[in-house]
Design a protein around this motif. Structure first.
Motif, PDB file in Angstrom:
ATOM      1  N   ILE C  36     -20.786  10.800  23.689  1.00 54.35           N
ATOM      2  CA  ILE C  36     -19.544  10.105  24.398  1.00 54.35           C
ATOM      3  C   ILE C  36     -19.167   9.198  23.876  1.00 54.35           C
ATOM      4  N   SER C  37     -17.642   8.880  23.530  1.00 59.51           N
ATOM      5  CA  SER C  37     -17.735   7.768  22.799  1.00 59.51           C
ATOM      6  C   SER C  37     -16.414   7.242  23.725  1.00 59.51           C
ATOM      7  N   SER C  38     -15.324   8.510  23.802  1.00 60.87           N
ATOM      8  CA  SER C  38     -14.429   7.831  24.236  1.00 60.87           C
ATOM      9  C   SER C  38     -13.725   8.543  25.620  1.00 60.87           C
ATOM     10  N   PRO C  39     -12.431   8.567  25.396  1.00 58.74           N
ATOM     11  CA  PRO C  39     -12.404  10.437  26.516  1.00 58.74           C
ATOM     12  C   PRO C  39     -12.094  11.184  26.003  1.00 58.74           C
ATOM     13  N   ALA C  40     -11.433  11.842  24.761  1.00 61.92           N
ATOM     14  CA  ALA C  40     -11.637  12.730  24.028  1.00 61.92           C
ATOM     15  C   ALA C  40     -12.901  13.707  23.320  1.00 61.92           C
ATOM     16  N   ASP C  41     -14.187  12.808  23.795  1.00 65.22           N
ATOM     17  CA  ASP C  41     -15.399  13.715  23.665  1.00 65.22           C
ATOM     18  C   ASP C  41     -15.466  14.276  25.412  1.00 65.22           C
ATOM     19  N   PHE C  42     -14.829  13.773  26.635  1.00 61.65           N
ATOM     20  CA  PHE C  42     -14.750  14.876  27.917  1.00 61.65           C
ATOM     21  C   PHE C  42     -14.790  15.941  28.084  1.00 61.65           C
ATOM     22  N   GLU C  43     -14.402  16.606  26.710  1.00 58.94           N
ATOM     23  CA  GLU C  43     -14.129  17.883  27.107  1.00 58.94           C
ATOM     24  C   GLU C  43     -15.361  19.368  26.497  1.00 58.94           C
ATOM     25  N   GLY C  44     -15.374  19.617  28.328  1.00 61.79           N
ATOM     26  CA  GLY C  44     -16.504  21.024  28.228  1.00 61.79           C
ATOM     27  C   GLY C  44     -17.727  19.997  28.934  1.00 61.79           C
ATOM     28  N   ARG C  45     -17.434  18.607  29.526  1.00 64.27           N
ATOM     29  CA  ARG C  45     -18.440  18.032  29.760  1.00 64.27           C
ATOM     30  C   ARG C  45     -18.467  17.655  31.276  1.00 64.27           C
ATOM     31  N   LYS C  46     -19.653  16.756  32.138  1.00 68.78           N
ATOM     32  CA  LYS C  46     -19.341  16.664  33.496  1.00 68.78           C
ATOM     33  C   LYS C  46     -19.791  15.566  33.515  1.00 68.78           C
ATOM     34  N   ILE C  47     -17.981  14.627  34.262  1.00 62.98           N
ATOM     35  CA  ILE C  47     -18.029  13.308  33.806  1.00 62.98           C
ATOM     36  C   ILE C  47     -18.028  13.671  35.988  1.00 62.98           C
ATOM     37  N   SER C  48     -18.389  11.418  36.058  1.00 63.82           N
ATOM     38  CA  SER C  48     -18.575  11.890  37.604  1.00 63.82           C
ATOM     39  C   SER C  48     -17.782  10.612  37.785  1.00 63.82           C
ATOM     40  N   VAL C  49     -16.709  10.534  38.659  1.00 66.28           N
ATOM     41  CA  VAL C  49     -15.522   9.457  38.774  1.00 66.28           C
ATOM     42  C   VAL C  49     -15.326   9.288  40.428  1.00 66.28           C
ATOM     43  N   GLN C  50     -15.133   8.468  40.819  1.00 67.74           N
ATOM     44  CA  GLN C  50     -14.728   7.747  42.321  1.00 67.74           C
ATOM     45  C   GLN C  50     -13.591   8.443  42.303  1.00 67.74           C
ATOM     46  N   THR C  51     -13.140   8.695  43.753  1.00 71.59           N
ATOM     47  CA  THR C  51     -12.227   9.238  43.887  1.00 71.59           C
ATOM     48  C   THR C  51     -10.857   8.567  44.662  1.00 71.59           C
ATOM     49  N   ALA C  52      -9.655   8.220  44.215  1.00 72.18           N
ATOM     50  CA  ALA C  52      -8.571   7.788  44.211  1.00 72.18           C
ATOM     51  C   ALA C  52      -8.565   6.585  43.688  1.00 72.18           C
ATOM     52  N   THR C  53      -8.491   6.595  42.769  1.00 68.75           N
ATOM     53  CA  THR C  53      -9.228   5.510  41.211  1.00 68.75           C
ATOM     54  C   THR C  53      -8.229   5.416  40.105  1.00 68.75           C
ATOM     55  N   ILE C  69     -12.707  20.157  31.962  1.00 67.00           N
ATOM     56  CA  ILE C  69     -13.544  18.941  32.704  1.00 67.00           C
ATOM     57  C   ILE C  69     -14.377  19.065  33.506  1.00 67.00           C
ATOM     58  N   ASP C  70     -15.375  19.091  33.808  1.00 67.87           N
ATOM     59  CA  ASP C  70     -16.157  19.242  35.158  1.00 67.87           C
ATOM     60  C   ASP C  70     -16.673  18.043  36.373  1.00 67.87           C
ATOM     61  N   VAL C  71     -15.229  17.596  36.608  1.00 69.59           N
ATOM     62  CA  VAL C  71     -15.330  17.217  37.258  1.00 69.59           C
ATOM     63  C   VAL C  71     -16.474  16.434  38.403  1.00 69.59           C
ATOM     64  N   TYR C  72     -17.114  15.213  38.619  1.00 67.58           N
ATOM     65  CA  TYR C  72     -17.717  15.541  39.979  1.00 67.58           C
ATOM     66  C   TYR C  72     -17.199  13.856  40.436  1.00 67.58           C
ATOM     67  N   PRO C  73     -16.504  14.062  41.824  1.00 67.53           N
ATOM     68  CA  PRO C  73     -15.715  13.359  42.076  1.00 67.53           C
ATOM     69  C   PRO C  73     -16.410  12.468  43.840  1.00 67.53           C
ATOM     70  N   TYR C  74     -16.394  11.477  43.711  1.00 67.05           N
ATOM     71  CA  TYR C  74     -17.417  10.955  44.774  1.00 67.05           C
ATOM     72  C   TYR C  74     -16.282   9.667  45.512  1.00 67.05           C
ATOM     73  N   GLU C  75     -16.916   9.757  46.482  1.00 65.21           N
ATOM     74  CA  GLU C  75     -16.065   8.799  47.556  1.00 65.21           C
ATOM     75  C   GLU C  75     -16.798   7.155  47.203  1.00 65.21           C
ATOM     76  N   LYS C  76     -17.878   7.202  46.830  1.00 70.51           N
ATOM     77  CA  LYS C  76     -18.707   6.190  47.071  1.00 70.51           C
ATOM     78  C   LYS C  76     -19.356   6.075  44.809  1.00 70.51           C
ATOM     79  N   VAL C  77     -18.958   4.782  44.704  1.00 69.82           N
ATOM     80  CA  VAL C  77     -19.480   4.577  43.142  1.00 69.82           C
ATOM     81  C   VAL C  77     -20.852   4.955  42.924  1.00 69.82           C
ATOM     82  N   THR C  78     -21.096   4.009  43.853  1.00 74.52           N
ATOM     83  CA  THR C  78     -22.377   3.682  43.865  1.00 74.52           C
ATOM     84  C   THR C  78     -23.505   5.706  43.719  1.00 74.52           C
ATOM     85  N   GLN C  79     -22.840   7.038  44.129  1.00 77.02           N
ATOM     86  CA  GLN C  79     -23.240   7.993  43.530  1.00 77.02           C
ATOM     87  C   GLN C  79     -22.669   8.373  42.499  1.00 77.02           C
TER      88      GLN C  79
END
Lengths: 252, 237, 279
Positions: C36-53, C69-79
């Motif tokens: 994944i070298s740009s947001p365009a590559d997110f398609e169909g992948r699993k991406i984790s992200v901190q909520t409310a950012t 995009i399969d989003v894994y939203p976490y409250e803590k960025v460490t997760q």
């Protein structure tokens, strides 16, 4: 040949010695009543015979074969599982508190064990069950649940349930003690019928009238021991033992 | 006021989708936990019912049932004695760090596993209490009739215990339904998580109103279903 | 009897359902997919992200525009980074200031993309604190002029995300006419738990991080003691309105809505979205 025989049976509840060197036997066709003050060990003895209470030491024979032998709280020998079950089924048990299965109808209570333990066909078990219900006078209650029956009716069903397994001896553990006085008669009537039909019976009871009328042997127990036994006439009219005399005079 | 109403209606599809996860997780984990908990409950009350008279066999029989009792009790003690949140974290993060082979990829499965293991401990206690509440006379009668331990459990004890279990199990079900809100920490978008996301993204605290109503509807539905079930079974007695 | 049968059928159905949904989640697992070298590559992948950012908002927009995009939203960025390390996700979509912290000390992660649109952050004050805002503004310039800001950034990020934001040509005069809530104390609101911006030492005893260092340096220039109030992000602006602290120094992005409701200083640090993948 005796159906049941015990040899030096002892049992303790903690430090309380509830059965002391009990030696006794039940012969085919006998109707035996066990009487005595409460805490004498009458029920414990009855329950020890079919394994509801563990004995501490002693031997129990059923049909003259060794059923259970324990020494110092450990089992020394016991018959194998199949024989154990077969010998256990020689004894039918009737409890003070009936212990019918409340989630099954009367008919189902009578059919459950024959079908599942003796592998009798459902039709045969039902025919037998209806026959027994007729004998105890409760044909019309076949489809009722036990909770809807009076105490006396429940106890008659319990007798029929035990008879459904075709035992050679019936054990009665104070069958009328939990009943209202006016319901005692109907249960005793069924038991007398049974005695007349030749069934071997071992009855722990406080009903002296029944003992006098139906028993051919009365055993008096006191402090975990059999202190006196004999035909009812002899035991009731000329008791030899001091404790027996005291007991009889206190209840009559 | 009218504005918020429109807003709330606009959020409903997303909230309902998220409640699907909540429901699915609750239903599946409680069902799986029920199966597991029966074994745990029987394990906790396992004992040797009759000696064989052969010392070696009796010794191993006692050792085996003792071990089963100890393991079941320890299991229940552990899962009731630690917070569900930590159990969830343990399964999701600690376990994979300790043993990479146990890395659970699916968030749903991780949550399902944690809830099943936890709820089973609580249900085991409910079932054990129900089984032990059956009067001793029932066991004695069934022994005197020659029924085996398995038959006694299956035909006499469990069917009676089963009715007594329904109210506490229903209670547990409703508790679990609400406890599933914990799964937001492992990025599973349940109703609570979706609500919090909407609340922080759209900066509107109004979203808690429809979310709570959805929770109430779900709990009310299951309470009614379990009550019906209880009444139907009670008719027999 | 019938009830029992219905119950067991329901149970079986529920279990099937459970395993079906577990399967769904693992089926998209494609470990040998393109990097994944740009947001365009997110398609169909699993991406984790901190909520409310910002990153999370950006993913929402992409999904709204039709991306899968399969989003894994976490409250803590460490997760998010825990997941990346465990291989549960393909990439973390995150603020560059945060990623710098994780990349700095770790051989496990690598930054594969950096947005070229910087997102500036400012210090936020309540309306009515204009005097204090002016003093802080001048003090920020002074920190930049002296090179202290640059040092703080390098210490915390290993990279200077403050460069080119402020270019004072001479040391500014710092106003002395301002009021704080408590005399002689600058009370700062922040959500601690967002390394490397504001977090705690391992024992939790002390607050550290870029914003903490900036706040301390600012207070020193203003001749004040500094006091921190740790507040959850959900309530941080409400706390400012209620006067629980003088200002928020907590990686606050400058947005038109916030500028309208509060006073925001000129940017003191700029954040960029970036993508971090496993090395």
């Amino acid at each position: 040949m005796s159906i049941i025989r015990t040899e030096k049976v002892n049992k303790y509840y903690g430090s309380l010695h509830v059965l002391r060197d009990i030696d006794f036997s039940v012969e085919q066709g006998e109707v035996i009543c066990i009487i005595g003050p409460s805490g004498a060990g009458k029920s414990t003895l009855l329950r020890a015979l079919n394994g509801l209470e563990d004995i501490h030491d002693g031997k129990i024979f059923i049909d003259d074969s060794l059923f259970l032998h324990r020494e110092k709280g450990r089992t020394v020998s016991v018959v194998d599982t199949t024989t154990y079950k077969n010998l256990l089924l020689e004894m039918g048990m009737v409890f003070q508190s009936f212990n019918l299965f409340p989630h099954k109808t009367v008919l189902e209570n009578l059919m459950l064990a024959p079908i599942n333990v003796k592998n009798i066909s459902k039709a045969e078990a039902e025919a037998k069950a209806r026959d027994l219900l007729a004998k105890v006078g409760l044909s019309e209650k076949a489809d009722a649940y036990p909770g809807k029956l009076s105490g006396g009716q429940q106890q008659r069903v319990a007798i029929a349930r035990a008879l459904a397994m075709e035992p050679r001896v019936m054990l009665f553990d104070e069958p009328t003690s939990a009943l209202d006085p006016e319901l005692v008669g109907e249960v005793l009537a069924v038991m007398k019928d049974l005695a007349r039909s030749g069934m071997t019976m071992l009855v722990v009871t406080h009903e002296m009238g029944f003992a006098r009328e139906a028993a051919n042997r009365v055993i008096f127990m006191c402090d975990g021991q059999i202190t006196e036994q004999g035909p009812p006439k002899q035991l009731f009219e000329s008791p030899q033992n001091e404790r027996t005399r005291q007991f009889l005079s206190s209840i009559l | 006021m009218r504005e918020s109403l429109e807003q709330i209606i606009g959020w409903l599809p997303e909230l309902l989708k998220a409640s699907g996860i909540t429901l699915e997780l609750t239903a599946t984990s409680v069902c799986a936990a029920l199966v597991l908990s029966v074994f745990l409950a029987l394990g906790k009350i396992a004992r040797v019912h009759r000696d064989t008279g052969r010392p070696v066999i009796d010794f191993f029989g006692r050792a085996l049932t003792g071990t089963i009792r100890a393991v079941s009790s320890a299991y229940v003690f552990f899962f009731r004695g630690t917070p569900l949140l930590m159990q969830l974290f343990f399964i999701y993060y600690t376990l994979p760090s300790l043993v990479p082979a146990f890395t659970i990829r699916s968030r749903f499965f991780a949550a399902f596993l944690a809830f099943t293991l936890n709820v089973a401990a609580y249900l085991a206690e409910i079932i054990r209490a129900a089984i032990q509440s059956i009067p001793k006379g029932q066991l004695e009668a069934s022994h005197a009739l020659g029924l085996s331990y398995g038959q006694t459990m299956r035909m006499i004890v469990i069917p009676q215990a089963y009715r007594r279990m329904i109210p506490p199990v229903c209670n547990e079900f409703v508790m679990v339904l609400k406890d599933t809100s914990l799964v937001s920490i492992i990025a599973l978008t349940d109703l609570t998580f979706k609500t919090k996301m909407i609340a922080s993204n759209k900066a509107s605290a109004m979203v808690y109103i429809p979310a709570m109503i959805i929770y109430l509807i779900m709990t009310a539905f299951f309470t009614v279903v379990f009550n019906r079930l209880e009444k139907r079974l009670a008719k027999k007695d | 009897m019938k009830a029992k049968r219905i119950l067991s059928i329901l149970c079986a159905a529920a279990m099937l359902f459970a395993f079906a949904s577990c399967g769904e989640s693992t089926a998209t697992d494609t470990p040998d997919a393109a990097p994944i070298s740009s947001p365009a590559d997110f398609e169909g992948r699993k991406i984790s992200v901190q909520t409310a950012t910002t990153a999370s908002d950006s993913l929402d927009e992409m999904i709204a525009a039709g991306a899968t995009i399969d989003v894994y939203p976490y409250e803590k960025v460490t997760q998010c980074f825990d997941d990346l390390k465990l291989g549960r996700v393909d990439a973390v979509y995150v603020d560059s200031v945060v990623s710098a912290y994780y990349i700095k000390d770790s051989a496990d992660f690598v930054r594969t993309w950096l947005s070229d649109v910087p997102e500036p952050m400012g210090i936020c004050l309540a309306k009515g604190s204009e005097d204090l805002a002016a003093a802080i503004e001048a003090a920020l310039d002074a920190l930049n002029f002296s090179g202290q800001m640059n040092q703080i950034a390098v210490d915390n990020f290993g990279d200077d995300f403050t460069a080119d934001l402020r270019t004072p040509t001479e040391a500014p005069a710092i106003p002395t006419e301002f009021k704080t809530m408590k005399d002689g104390v600058l009370t700062v609101g922040m959500e601690v738990g967002y390394p490397p911006m504001e977090y705690t030492t391992d024992d939790g005893a002390e607050y550290i991080g870029f914003d903490v260092d900036v706040a301390k340096a600012l207070a020193e220039l203003l001749g004040l003691e500094v006091e921190f109030v740790n507040t959850s992000w959900d309530g941080i602006f409400a706390g400012l309105e209620k006067g629980q602290y003088d200002c928020i120094i907590s990686a606050v992005s400058i947005t038109p809505e916030r500028q309208e409701k509060y006073i925001l200083t000129e940017p003191y640090v700029a954040n960029q979205l970036c993508i971090v993948t496993a090395a």
